[in-house]
Design an enzyme around this catalytic site. Structure first.
Site, mmCIF file in Angstrom:
data_model
loop_
_atom_site.group_PDB
_atom_site.id
_atom_site.type_symbol
_atom_site.label_atom_id
_atom_site.label_comp_id
_atom_site.label_asym_id
_atom_site.label_seq_id
_atom_site.Cartn_x
_atom_site.Cartn_y
_atom_site.Cartn_z
ATOM 1 N N THR A 1 41.735 81.658 50.218
ATOM 2 C CA THR A 1 40.886 80.886 49.304
ATOM 3 C C THR A 1 39.427 81.291 49.522
ATOM 4 O O THR A 1 38.612 81.165 48.618
ATOM 5 C CB THR A 1 41.043 79.369 49.556
ATOM 6 O OG1 THR A 1 40.986 79.127 50.958
ATOM 7 C CG2 THR A 1 42.339 78.858 48.981
ATOM 8 N N LYS B 1 36.619 84.081 58.599
ATOM 9 C CA LYS B 1 37.892 83.373 58.470
ATOM 10 C C LYS B 1 38.433 83.205 59.880
ATOM 11 O O LYS B 1 37.861 83.730 60.831
ATOM 12 C CB LYS B 1 38.887 84.157 57.600
ATOM 13 C CG LYS B 1 39.032 85.637 58.011
ATOM 14 C CD LYS B 1 40.026 86.373 57.121
ATOM 15 C CE LYS B 1 39.462 86.845 55.795
ATOM 16 N NZ LYS B 1 39.950 86.091 54.658
ATOM 17 N N ARG B 2 39.553 82.477 60.023
ATOM 18 C CA ARG B 2 40.163 82.390 61.338
ATOM 19 C C ARG B 2 40.473 83.778 61.876
ATOM 20 O O ARG B 2 40.764 84.706 61.121
ATOM 21 C CB ARG B 2 41.452 81.560 61.266
ATOM 22 C CG ARG B 2 41.222 80.076 61.192
ATOM 23 C CD ARG B 2 40.469 79.562 62.379
ATOM 24 N NE ARG B 2 41.316 79.493 63.560
ATOM 25 C CZ ARG B 2 41.666 78.373 64.167
ATOM 26 N NH1 ARG B 2 41.214 77.208 63.735
ATOM 27 N NH2 ARG B 2 42.445 78.389 65.229
ATOM 28 N N LYS C 1 36.085 81.990 46.904
ATOM 29 C CA LYS C 1 34.733 81.453 47.049
ATOM 30 C C LYS C 1 33.699 82.564 46.935
ATOM 31 O O LYS C 1 32.661 82.402 46.282
ATOM 32 C CB LYS C 1 34.599 80.711 48.387
ATOM 33 C CG LYS C 1 35.466 79.459 48.450
ATOM 34 C CD LYS C 1 35.712 78.944 49.864
ATOM 35 C CE LYS C 1 36.891 77.959 49.847
ATOM 36 N NZ LYS C 1 37.383 77.614 51.190
ATOM 37 N N HIS D 1 52.892 77.429 52.856
ATOM 38 C CA HIS D 1 51.622 78.166 52.903
ATOM 39 C C HIS D 1 51.682 79.435 53.740
ATOM 40 O O HIS D 1 50.650 80.042 54.008
ATOM 41 C CB HIS D 1 50.512 77.296 53.504
ATOM 42 C CG HIS D 1 50.153 76.100 52.700
ATOM 43 N ND1 HIS D 1 49.086 76.069 51.829
ATOM 44 C CD2 HIS D 1 50.721 74.881 52.629
ATOM 45 C CE1 HIS D 1 49.004 74.878 51.274
ATOM 46 N NE2 HIS D 1 49.982 74.128 51.744
ATOM 47 N N LYS E 1 45.001 89.171 59.834
ATOM 48 C CA LYS E 1 43.809 89.205 58.976
ATOM 49 C C LYS E 1 42.945 90.444 59.242
ATOM 50 O O LYS E 1 42.010 90.737 58.509
ATOM 51 C CB LYS E 1 42.989 87.925 59.146
ATOM 52 C CG LYS E 1 43.742 86.664 58.668
ATOM 53 C CD LYS E 1 42.923 85.404 58.900
ATOM 54 C CE LYS E 1 43.698 84.126 58.622
ATOM 55 N NZ LYS E 1 43.784 83.787 57.185
HETATM 56 C C1 Z15 Z 1 46.803 77.753 57.112
HETATM 57 O O1 Z15 Z 1 45.479 77.697 57.108
HETATM 58 C C2 Z15 Z 1 47.488 78.436 56.108
HETATM 59 C C3 Z15 Z 1 48.842 78.442 56.131
HETATM 60 C C4 Z15 Z 1 49.545 77.779 57.125
HETATM 61 O O2 Z15 Z 1 50.880 77.773 57.128
HETATM 62 C C5 Z15 Z 1 48.857 77.103 58.118
HETATM 63 CL CL1 Z15 Z 1 49.722 76.311 59.334
HETATM 64 C C6 Z15 Z 1 47.492 77.089 58.117
HETATM 65 C C7 Z15 Z 1 46.699 79.079 55.010
HETATM 66 C C8 Z15 Z 1 47.154 80.470 54.598
HETATM 67 O O3 Z15 Z 1 47.078 81.347 55.688
HETATM 68 C C9 Z15 Z 1 46.259 80.977 53.483
HETATM 69 O O4 Z15 Z 1 46.723 82.223 52.996
HETATM 70 C C10 Z15 Z 1 46.237 79.994 52.327
HETATM 71 O O5 Z15 Z 1 45.269 80.372 51.370
HETATM 72 C C11 Z15 Z 1 45.895 78.603 52.833
HETATM 73 O O6 Z15 Z 1 46.768 78.226 53.865
HETATM 74 C C12 Z15 Z 1 45.982 77.562 51.747
HETATM 75 O O7 Z15 Z 1 47.166 77.674 51.022
#
Ligand code: Z15
Length: 826
Positions: free
Chosen positions: A671, A563-564, A675, A372, A569
């Site tokens: 994601t 978002k975080r 939304k 991810h 970001k």
């Molecule tokens: C996280 O929220 C995501 C990736 C990671 O490796 C960790 Cl540890 C946490 C996120 C990505 O930043 C985001 O781009 C992606 O849409 C989401 O995972 C689901 O795949």
């Protein structure tokens, strides 16, 4: 009819027969108020009614779950195990009512009791067992697995404390513990009689058995018990229910019996408390692991308990081990549960006495891994000594996997000796590190990225060597979101408008939204669409007034960045533009004509200095702008505290412009972007992650892309990026940065935000904020101009929704099922 009903009634009207769903639901609620919650049925309060309703739904869920399990069992289906350290399900009540088709019945039953469904639903406190995108994706996928009737199980950890509750105090993030279990749990079943031992620490003993075989066993291990807590995930109106099994740590019984002789009673009990710490708290770091021993313990705790469950179910079949991959697939959500690979090897080799070759053949056909992220600091590594201390046998197994793997690589690439160091499962330098992504790739038959763009980057750069070694393993599964929660549930009026025009099939077949396209030219539909959106904005404006005491205009452009908080970001890029707008308003009144409401939200990891600083900067800028009389209604800046699923559900349906502005090449997918677009917001974004595919689906003319492409980012970096050049050449940018550095937004502490500016000008601007500033400003101007033509904006909005069908998690999960898992619905 019962004799009571037909009997004489003097004081009361005859009651409806108890078979009416609303009435039987009401009876269940009252029964739970009395017998499960021990409260007076005459005057239950709202929280009590919420709990009783939840318990009444749990009754229905568990019945359907038992039936679903029987189906899976009797068909002997291949099972999917989805392992994730995080799940972020959000509040369950509305979701479960919709899935069970009981929304109207619940409303009726509650009205009867003098309550409103919306008020009762607002009583729910969501389980925050995840950080952000990764955990929320896992929950969307469980929803889709249930809707597609897949024989699947979610496995995770029952953290006693979820993601912290964020408060904003004097502009700063303050963290509060999230005691989500305080009010008791109403959705889950605790299986207190049903536990697995998890063993770590200790020493490996090597010995030779009677048959002359070399054996390994763990001595002096510490044992902790894993207790199952089950939550139910219903499919959409299909009578099918999946189980999300979360493990809670409990002290071992052995221990309870042993400590009476030691004399140190209190000391022994303290040790018991230490054991139960394992599932105490979710690590609040998204994409920057903390590398603490307790975290590795959590990972192994989840893995060991889950594999025992899987093996127990498999053994019941009484078939040979080599059939394991034909009957099971274990999906690793990121590398966090990757220690499952050596754990399965250990069971097969050390306990079941298979040969290494047999065991490895089984393992590699059982595991699949989703990556991810490409952020270097997010790629998980563990110090080898820590690993050895906690999981000595697993480290030996990893070394053996590595020895054999490197042997094969050496033969495949005899002329490239450097490849061995690059792909080794153990990084060898000053200190030695176990590389979890390398373990996951070598031990899995499938490795996928989460958007087309991200999956290409994995093959071309991050895992290029592995792509050369195992080209057939790499594939893409573009993320998706569940339309049940992210349209039907969070935006019921828009959902209703859609259903009125194209019927309800879109709920389980999102591509049907295409049928809305003919209506984009209908004036009536236009008007209704914009009315719904405006009503949503009114509701959010009320919420903002309530929580922040700020009055915003519902007619203004709602520009949302939630978002975080992470530098990549680029919330900072957004706020630089906000300040530029502010300066334009002050220096040339009349130059800014579109009133805007900027809405920010999101948590920063508690130890992430720069992210917390940026939160503070946004709040300071908000204060300055919102209290400047020259600005008036033209610009408002709002930071909503404690962004979470519940808050996302309020914000997303009220958004006009969705900020998706990561540095190109850094957001694996996103994601949130999906939304917003599904709910008719327009995206302003970079050529990154799933933004690119959203553009391909909704059309370039229906969103605002800007900025460097990922290869341009790389080129600019390798040619020596100099952020100062952008500062010197762009007077508007210069003014903004000088204001921040000069204390304009922090008059009582003029140097407060100096580090933020320093990171851009003097520390290399790692995320290319300055390089993208000018094109962002231009694109923002395009967005404002487009918003002035409300009819054209409405059209864009409707086209976004109607073309987002591809981004359903049903599509994504269906691809996983067909291409990776090899399973179909029961
Ligand atoms: C996280 O929220 C995501 C990736 C990671 O490796 C960790 Cl540890 C946490 C996120 C990505 O930043 C985001 O781009 C992606 O849409 C989401 O995972 C689901 O795949």
């Amino acid at each position: 009819m019962t004799s009571q009903n037909s009997g004489n009634r003097k004081s009361r009207l005859p009651e409806a027969p108890a078979t009416r769903p609303a009435e039987s639901l009401k009876q269940d609620i009252l029964r739970h108020v009395l017998y499960s919650l021990g409260r007076d049925t005459e005057r239950p309060d709202r929280q009590t009614v919420f709990r009783a309703l939840a318990l009444s739904l749990r009754d229905r869920l568990v019945e359907k779950w038992i039936a679903s399990q029987r189906d899976i069992y009797s068909r002997s289906s291949k099972r999917v195990y989805y392992l994730s350290l995080e799940f972020l399900p959000g509040p369950f009540l509305r979701e479960n009512l919709i899935a069970l088709g009981l929304e109207n019945e619940a409303r009726e039953a509650l009205t009867d009791m003098g309550f409103g469904l919306d008020d009762v639903a607002d009583e729910e406190y969501e389980p925050g067992l995840g950080n952000g995108g990764l955990g929320r994706l896992a929950s969307c996928y469980l929803d889709s697995m249930a809707t597609l009737r897949l024989p699947a199980y979610g496995y995770g950890i029952h953290y006693a404390y979820g993601i912290f509750y964020q408060l904003i105090k004097e502009g700063r993030q303050v963290e509060r513990a999230d005691n989500w279990l305080r009010g008791g749990t109403h959705w889950e079943f605790e299986r207190s009689h049903y536990v697995h031992p998890v063993r770590f620490y200790g020493q490996v003993r090597e010995w030779v058995d009677e048959q002359g075989r070399l054996r390994h066993s763990l001595e002096n291990a510490t044992t902790v018990m894993a207790m199952a807590c089950d939550m139910f995930i219903p499919g959409h109106k299909n009578d099918y229910v999946l189980n999300m099994r979360l493990w809670a740590a409990k002290t071992s019984r052995e221990f309870e019996f042993s400590f009476f002789n030691t004399g140190d009673y209190i000391g022994a009990v303290e040790e018991k408390i230490r054991d139960e710490n394992i599932s105490m708290v979710l690590y609040p770091n998204d994409e920057a692991p903390e590398g603490k021993e307790l975290r590795l313990k959590q990972q192994f705790f989840l893995v060991s308990a889950t594999i025992q469950d899987i093996v127990r179910r498999f053994r019941k079949k009484g078939i040979a081990w080599d059939q394991l991959p034909r009957k099971n697939v274990i999906h690793l959500n990121e590398t966090h549960p990757a220690v499952a690979i050596p754990e399965l090897m250990r069971i097969l080799v050390d306990e079941e006495l298979l040969t290494w070759e047999e065991a490895w053949y089984i393992c590699v056909r059982t595991f699949a891994y989703t990556n991810h992220t490409v952020l270097p600091e997010a790629l998980e590594v563990w110090p080898e000594d820590l690993f050895r201390r906690l999981l000595p046998r697993h480290l030996q197994i990893i070394h053996e996997i590595n020895r054999r793997f490197l042997h094969d690589v050496r033969r495949q690439f005899p002329n490239d000796p450097n490849i061995l160091g690059r792909v080794s499962l153990v990084h060898e330098g000053e200190s030695r590190w176990v590389r979890m992504s390398h373990l996951a790739i070598v031990g899995s038959f499938s490795v996928n990225g989460v958007s087309a763009h991200h999956s290409e980057i994995l093959k071309e750069s991050v895992f290029h060597d592995f792509y050369k070694i195992f080209p057939e393993r790499f594939n893409n599964k573009t993320n998706g979101i569940t339309p049940r929660r992210w349209l039907r549930q969070c935006n019921p009026t828009l959902a209703w408008l859609i259903t009125e025009h194209i019927g309800p099939e879109w709920l389980t077949d999102l591509a049907q939204l295409k049928k809305l396209e003919p209506y984009v030219n209908s004036e009536g539909f236009h008007r209704a669409w914009m009315e719904v959106r405006l009503r949503n904005k009114h509701k959010l404006a009320e919420y903002i007034r309530d929580k922040n005491g700020i009055t915003v205009m519902p007619e203004s452009l709602f520009d949302v960045h939630v978002k975080r908080f992470h530098e990549y970001k680029r919330q900072l890029l957004n706020v630089l533009h906000v300040i530029a707008l502010y300066n334009r308003i002050r220096s040339s009144p009349g130059s800014v004509t579109v009133p805007r409401t900027y809405i920010f939200g999101g948590k920063a990891a508690p130890g992430y200095y720069m992210a917390k600083h940026i939160i503070r900067l946004i709040n300071s800028v908000a204060y300055t702008i919102n209290t400047d009389p020259r600005v008036g209604d033209l610009l408002k800046v709002v930071f909503l505290q404690n962004y979470c699923v519940t808050l996302a559900e309020r914000i997303i349906p009220a958004t006009d412009l969705s900020e998706q502005i990561s540095t190109a090449g850094m957001e694996a997918s996103g994601t949130g972007n999906m939304k917003f677009a599904l709910n008719g917001a327009i995206t302003i974004g970079t050529h990154d992650g799933a933004n690119i595919e959203i553009m391909e689906h909704v059309g370039n003319e229906n969103l605002f892309l800007f900025g460097l492409l990922s290869h341009e980012v790389n080129e600019m970096r390798s040619q020596g990026y100099n952020p100062r050049l952008f500062y010197e050449r762009d007077s508007e940018l210069r003014e903004v940065l000088d204001m921040i550095a000069g204390g304009f937004f922090s008059p009582s502490e003029p140097h407060l935000f100096r580090d933020v500016v320093e990171s851009l000008l003097n520390h290399g601007d790692r995320y290319m904020v300055l390089a993208d500033f000018r094109s962002y400003v231009y694109r923002q101007q395009d967005a404002a101009n487009a918003f002035m033509d409300q009819a054209a904006w409405a059209r864009m909005s409707m086209l976004n929704t109607s073309r987002m069908g591809f981004f359903s998690s049903d599509r994504a999960v269906d691809e996983y099922a067909k291409d990776i898992w090899g399973v179909s619905g029961v």
